[in-house]
Design an enzyme around this catalytic site. Sequence first.
Site, PDB file in Angstrom:
ATOM      1  N   PRO A   3       7.521   0.152 -10.725  1.00  0.00           N
ATOM      2  CA  PRO A   3       7.386   0.949 -11.943  1.00  0.00           C
ATOM      3  C   PRO A   3       6.454   2.126 -11.693  1.00  0.00           C
ATOM      4  O   PRO A   3       5.469   2.006 -10.965  1.00  0.00           O
ATOM      5  CB  PRO A   3       6.767  -0.037 -12.950  1.00  0.00           C
ATOM      6  CG  PRO A   3       6.182  -1.134 -12.133  1.00  0.00           C
ATOM      7  CD  PRO A   3       6.978  -1.204 -10.872  1.00  0.00           C
ATOM      8  N   LEU A  36       8.223  -5.854  -8.162  1.00  0.00           N
ATOM      9  CA  LEU A  36       8.204  -5.515  -9.586  1.00  0.00           C
ATOM     10  C   LEU A  36       9.083  -4.298  -9.866  1.00  0.00           C
ATOM     11  O   LEU A  36       9.053  -3.735 -10.951  1.00  0.00           O
ATOM     12  CB  LEU A  36       6.767  -5.236 -10.047  1.00  0.00           C
ATOM     13  CG  LEU A  36       5.788  -6.388  -9.835  1.00  0.00           C
ATOM     14  CD1 LEU A  36       4.368  -5.962 -10.183  1.00  0.00           C
ATOM     15  CD2 LEU A  36       6.203  -7.589 -10.671  1.00  0.00           C
ATOM     16  N   GLY A  37       9.855  -3.889  -8.855  1.00  0.00           N
ATOM     17  CA  GLY A  37      10.753  -2.746  -9.048  1.00  0.00           C
ATOM     18  C   GLY A  37      10.066  -1.403  -8.985  1.00  0.00           C
ATOM     19  O   GLY A  37      10.622  -0.408  -9.424  1.00  0.00           O
ATOM     20  N   THR A  76       0.819  -1.226   0.000  1.00  0.00           N
ATOM     21  CA  THR A  76       0.000   0.000   0.000  1.00  0.00           C
ATOM     22  C   THR A  76       0.849   1.271   0.000  1.00  0.00           C
ATOM     23  O   THR A  76       0.322   2.369   0.133  1.00  0.00           O
ATOM     24  CB  THR A  76      -0.962   0.026   1.209  1.00  0.00           C
ATOM     25  OG1 THR A  76      -0.195   0.018   2.429  1.00  0.00           O
ATOM     26  CG2 THR A  76      -1.907  -1.167   1.182  1.00  0.00           C
ATOM     27  N   ASP A  82      -0.116  -5.092   3.458  1.00  0.00           N
ATOM     28  CA  ASP A  82       1.104  -4.510   4.022  1.00  0.00           C
ATOM     29  C   ASP A  82       0.924  -2.999   4.175  1.00  0.00           C
ATOM     30  O   ASP A  82       0.774  -2.287   3.178  1.00  0.00           O
ATOM     31  CB  ASP A  82       2.304  -4.807   3.100  1.00  0.00           C
ATOM     32  CG  ASP A  82       3.583  -4.227   3.667  1.00  0.00           C
ATOM     33  OD1 ASP A  82       4.042  -4.719   4.712  1.00  0.00           O
ATOM     34  OD2 ASP A  82       4.112  -3.261   3.077  1.00  0.00           O
ATOM     35  N   LYS A  94       2.310  -3.891  -5.331  1.00  0.00           N
ATOM     36  CA  LYS A  94       1.375  -2.792  -5.058  1.00  0.00           C
ATOM     37  C   LYS A  94       0.627  -2.452  -6.342  1.00  0.00           C
ATOM     38  O   LYS A  94       1.240  -2.299  -7.402  1.00  0.00           O
ATOM     39  CB  LYS A  94       2.165  -1.582  -4.554  1.00  0.00           C
ATOM     40  CG  LYS A  94       1.339  -0.340  -4.336  1.00  0.00           C
ATOM     41  CD  LYS A  94       1.699   0.749  -5.328  1.00  0.00           C
ATOM     42  CE  LYS A  94       0.500   1.633  -5.584  1.00  0.00           C
ATOM     43  NZ  LYS A  94       0.776   2.697  -6.548  1.00  0.00           N
ATOM     44  N   SER A  95      -0.684  -2.388  -6.263  1.00  0.00           N
ATOM     45  CA  SER A  95      -1.479  -1.911  -7.385  1.00  0.00           C
ATOM     46  C   SER A  95      -2.807  -1.418  -6.845  1.00  0.00           C
ATOM     47  O   SER A  95      -3.279  -1.885  -5.811  1.00  0.00           O
ATOM     48  CB  SER A  95      -1.722  -3.022  -8.415  1.00  0.00           C
ATOM     49  OG  SER A  95      -2.446  -2.491  -9.523  1.00  0.00           O
ATOM     50  N   HIS A 109      10.677   0.092  10.545  1.00  0.00           N
ATOM     51  CA  HIS A 109      10.633   0.422   9.114  1.00  0.00           C
ATOM     52  C   HIS A 109      12.026   0.626   8.494  1.00  0.00           C
ATOM     53  O   HIS A 109      12.280   0.190   7.381  1.00  0.00           O
ATOM     54  CB  HIS A 109       9.770   1.680   8.924  1.00  0.00           C
ATOM     55  CG  HIS A 109       9.156   1.795   7.570  1.00  0.00           C
ATOM     56  ND1 HIS A 109       7.932   2.379   7.354  1.00  0.00           N
ATOM     57  CD2 HIS A 109       9.586   1.407   6.350  1.00  0.00           C
ATOM     58  CE1 HIS A 109       7.643   2.347   6.061  1.00  0.00           C
ATOM     59  NE2 HIS A 109       8.638   1.769   5.429  1.00  0.00           N
ATOM     60  N   TYR A 161       2.858   5.799   5.518  1.00  0.00           N
ATOM     61  CA  TYR A 161       2.171   5.864   4.221  1.00  0.00           C
ATOM     62  C   TYR A 161       0.978   6.817   4.268  1.00  0.00           C
ATOM     63  O   TYR A 161       0.467   7.215   3.229  1.00  0.00           O
ATOM     64  CB  TYR A 161       1.694   4.486   3.765  1.00  0.00           C
ATOM     65  CG  TYR A 161       2.771   3.443   3.580  1.00  0.00           C
ATOM     66  CD1 TYR A 161       4.125   3.786   3.515  1.00  0.00           C
ATOM     67  CD2 TYR A 161       2.442   2.099   3.454  1.00  0.00           C
ATOM     68  CE1 TYR A 161       5.100   2.819   3.358  1.00  0.00           C
ATOM     69  CE2 TYR A 161       3.411   1.122   3.292  1.00  0.00           C
ATOM     70  CZ  TYR A 161       4.739   1.482   3.251  1.00  0.00           C
ATOM     71  OH  TYR A 161       5.694   0.511   3.092  1.00  0.00           O
ATOM     72  N   ASN A 182      -1.628 -10.207 -10.481  1.00  0.00           N
ATOM     73  CA  ASN A 182      -0.489 -10.336  -9.568  1.00  0.00           C
ATOM     74  C   ASN A 182      -0.645 -11.500  -8.586  1.00  0.00           C
ATOM     75  O   ASN A 182       0.304 -11.834  -7.883  1.00  0.00           O
ATOM     76  CB  ASN A 182      -0.287  -9.037  -8.778  1.00  0.00           C
ATOM     77  CG  ASN A 182       0.303  -7.927  -9.632  1.00  0.00           C
ATOM     78  OD1 ASN A 182       0.765  -8.163 -10.746  1.00  0.00           O
ATOM     79  ND2 ASN A 182       0.285  -6.710  -9.124  1.00  0.00           N
TER      80      ASN A 182
END
Length: 318
Positions: free
Chosen positions: A216, A213-214, A27, A51, A259-260, A118, A56, A269
């Site tokens: 993006p 996924l790096g 998230t 997560d 994350k999406s 963290h 955040y 995913n």
Amino acid sequence: MSNDTDSETLHFDLNTGAKIPSVGLGTWKAEPGVVGQAVIAAVKNGYRHIDCASVYGNEKEIGVALKELFSTGVVHRSEIFITSKLWCSDHAPEDVAKALSKSLEHLQLDYIDLYLIHWPLRTKPGSQGLTPEVMAPLCLPETWNAMEGLYASGQARAIGVSNFSTKKLQDLLSYAKVPPAVDQVECHPVWQQHSLHNLCKSTGIHLSAYSPLGSPGSWVKGEILKEPLLVEVAEKLHKSPAQVALRWGIQSGHSILPKSVNESRIKENRSLFDWCIPPELFSKFSDIHQQRLLRGDFAIHESCSPYKSLDELWDGEI
């Protein structure tokens, strides 16, 4: 790393006896206003790990989404695994329990399944951001002792760390009465974390991968989904490069936190359990050029930070 081709690795065991779901929803950078719907879509599509982190700034909205999921019977609290993280400004031992209480209040929960430090970095109580002027001396043994108190109380069912190098994890093990259950770090085919993976495996600590996924589209630069080997393997297996990167993580023994906020991508995913990367292709991943993407330059300062260089922050793993 393992070439395990078990296609049903839905969970990994923690050293507490609990099970951590192998795929969780990240998230970080999920904007308020959309993160709640992303959590609901993820859980309805089978995700059982969310997560979170206080920094955040979206735990309140996630709490509303969780309450809706519980009250409508989509999922029971006992069926879902929630992670949150202690921010750098709350490292003073007397602030650790207060920080968790605040996250629990925002998330509308009685306990957290996993609570992580963290960063191995401390800032002044009440401060915002990570600028040099708010940095403070480390007190990790004292902070960890307070984390152990949360574990003993049952408010945190497991405790761990994030962004700890192999050496920092070894240092923690030397003074911890309760060993960390998890080290959550950047990990993907372009930053495979071999040394840390091996230490975690030998000490019973679970490695959990953020940015699998790096990242993006974020300020973390890196086009790992264009990595030629990922593209080649994806074509051979009729999968997307993202699915191959994620399946690589699971077959390496790591839980992954993509994350999406896009429901079709959230589904994609998690479509990882009825296929695997065969050993002859999995072994090729060791040839990929390695590059850390989240470098942590914000943590470096000549006089104010405990780390005067990236080499010190990551203990050479850079």
